[in-house]
Enzyme design. Sequence first.
Site, PDB file in Angstrom:
ATOM      1  N   HIS A 119      34.347 101.992  45.061  1.00  0.00           N
ATOM      2  CA  HIS A 119      33.578 102.856  45.973  1.00  0.00           C
ATOM      3  C   HIS A 119      32.090 102.824  45.664  1.00  0.00           C
ATOM      4  CE1 HIS A 119      37.408 105.415  46.923  1.00  0.00           C
ATOM      5  NE2 HIS A 119      37.381 104.290  47.603  1.00  0.00           N
ATOM      6  N   CYS A 147      12.455 105.138  51.450  1.00  0.00           N
ATOM      7  CA  CYS A 147      12.048 103.732  51.332  1.00  0.00           C
ATOM      8  C   CYS A 147      10.549 103.637  51.644  1.00  0.00           C
ATOM      9  CB  CYS A 147      12.853 102.914  52.343  1.00  0.00           C
ATOM     10  SG  CYS A 147      12.427 101.162  52.346  1.00  0.00           S
TER      11      CYS A 147
HETATM   12  N1  APR Z   1      43.159 114.355  33.435  1.00  0.00           N
HETATM   13  C1  APR Z   1      43.969 113.694  34.299  1.00  0.00           C
HETATM   14  N2  APR Z   1      44.004 113.933  35.630  1.00  0.00           N
HETATM   15  C2  APR Z   1      43.169 114.881  36.103  1.00  0.00           C
HETATM   16  C3  APR Z   1      42.284 115.619  35.270  1.00  0.00           C
HETATM   17  C4  APR Z   1      42.307 115.313  33.880  1.00  0.00           C
HETATM   18  N3  APR Z   1      41.505 115.959  33.006  1.00  0.00           N
HETATM   19  N4  APR Z   1      41.583 116.496  36.051  1.00  0.00           N
HETATM   20  C5  APR Z   1      42.019 116.311  37.320  1.00  0.00           C
HETATM   21  N5  APR Z   1      42.962 115.350  37.356  1.00  0.00           N
HETATM   22  C6  APR Z   1      43.669 114.813  38.528  1.00  0.00           C
HETATM   23  C7  APR Z   1      43.963 115.819  39.616  1.00  0.00           C
HETATM   24  O1  APR Z   1      45.225 116.453  39.381  1.00  0.00           O
HETATM   25  C8  APR Z   1      44.026 114.905  40.861  1.00  0.00           C
HETATM   26  O2  APR Z   1      45.331 114.401  41.062  1.00  0.00           O
HETATM   27  O3  APR Z   1      42.808 113.854  39.114  1.00  0.00           O
HETATM   28  C9  APR Z   1      43.077 113.752  40.514  1.00  0.00           C
HETATM   29  C10 APR Z   1      41.766 113.802  41.259  1.00  0.00           C
HETATM   30  O4  APR Z   1      42.060 113.618  42.622  1.00  0.00           O
HETATM   31  P1  APR Z   1      40.858 113.644  43.690  1.00  0.00           P
HETATM   32  O5  APR Z   1      40.004 114.829  43.447  1.00  0.00           O
HETATM   33  O6  APR Z   1      41.484 113.457  45.036  1.00  0.00           O
HETATM   34  O7  APR Z   1      39.971 112.356  43.325  1.00  0.00           O
HETATM   35  P2  APR Z   1      40.279 110.843  43.663  1.00  0.00           P
HETATM   36  O8  APR Z   1      41.742 110.574  43.694  1.00  0.00           O
HETATM   37  O9  APR Z   1      39.458 110.016  42.772  1.00  0.00           O
HETATM   38  O10 APR Z   1      39.686 110.714  45.160  1.00  0.00           O
HETATM   39  C11 APR Z   1      39.644 109.411  45.709  1.00  0.00           C
HETATM   40  O11 APR Z   1      38.364 110.272  47.567  1.00  0.00           O
HETATM   41  O12 APR Z   1      36.734 111.731  48.180  1.00  0.00           O
HETATM   42  C12 APR Z   1      37.011 110.410  47.991  1.00  0.00           C
HETATM   43  O13 APR Z   1      35.517 108.683  47.442  1.00  0.00           O
HETATM   44  C13 APR Z   1      36.132 109.829  46.922  1.00  0.00           C
HETATM   45  O14 APR Z   1      36.698 108.228  45.211  1.00  0.00           O
HETATM   46  C14 APR Z   1      37.106 109.447  45.823  1.00  0.00           C
HETATM   47  C15 APR Z   1      38.410 109.285  46.561  1.00  0.00           C
END
Ligand code: APR
Length: 247
Positions: A119, A147
């Site tokens: 991303h 810019c």
């Molecule tokens: N250790 C392990 N897992 C964790 C921890 C931790 N300390 N803290 C939170 N989590 C888990 C949460 O339970 C959740 O399942 O990490 C996950 C985060 O999920 P999201 O907030 O949805 O993030 P992500 O999966 O990276 O989102 C994907 O969505 O908004 C877009 O571009 C953005 O890259 C992002 C994409």
Amino acid sequence: MENKIKRVAEILCGSNLNLALTGAGISVESGIPDFRSAGGLWERYDIMEYASISAFRNDPEKVWQMLKEMGAVVERAHPNPAHRGLGRLQQMGLLYAIITQNVDNLHQEGGATRVIEYHGNFKTLSCLWCKRRYSLKDVEGQMPPRCICGHILKPDVIFFGEAIPPDALHESNKLASSCGALLVIGTSAQVSPANTIPEIASRAGAKIIEINLQPTILTSSVTDIFLQGKAGELVPGIVDEVEKLRP
Ligand code: APR
């Protein structure tokens, strides 16, 4: 849990190509809130109003209100033991690449050498009109950053509605279809096409090892070993077990 961690270490040591797919959860212990847990970024900002490419084109100054908050948190963040643990596995030759959905650069700062930024990355910015590129340093103190042609700059992160960088997409799919084990760490697996990577790896026969605070949609579908807990504690535990197997 101890037996599971030992089993994961054996799998990593026995495979000739291991990958990791990481999400915002791996950086929560560095002080960067994730997106969808309670208190996450998308609880405070509507995705379509602040994180889509059409929103940025229509009202870049409004989108920079969210980006400014995100940037301040990323700026203050440092790698945590999970980032450093993955960097250590790479140094030991047991983790070929990290495919990250994160834009915070913490894997690189945590010692990782091969990071596929699915991303993009928050550290550089581009002008959508004249295509000039800048580093964060070049535009320090400007809000929103502009810019020299006068238009407001966009960070080189992938907004909703934008395509995944073709190289990152191709490389990730190629590696996922030939890896022996895939560590899936700190992602809710709700965003495509990143959330297809575990399925691609699983179909190719890889062992899927998931680390998360709670089960996700992957846990009951493709995950072989689910380690419930904090990445900052579980990843170092895996590295410790690997080092026992490979003194
Ligand atoms: N250790 C392990 N897992 C964790 C921890 C931790 N300390 N803290 C939170 N989590 C888990 C949460 O339970 C959740 O399942 O990490 C996950 C985060 O999920 P999201 O907030 O949805 O993030 P992500 O999966 O990276 O989102 C994907 O969505 O908004 C877009 O571009 C953005 O890259 C992002 C994409």
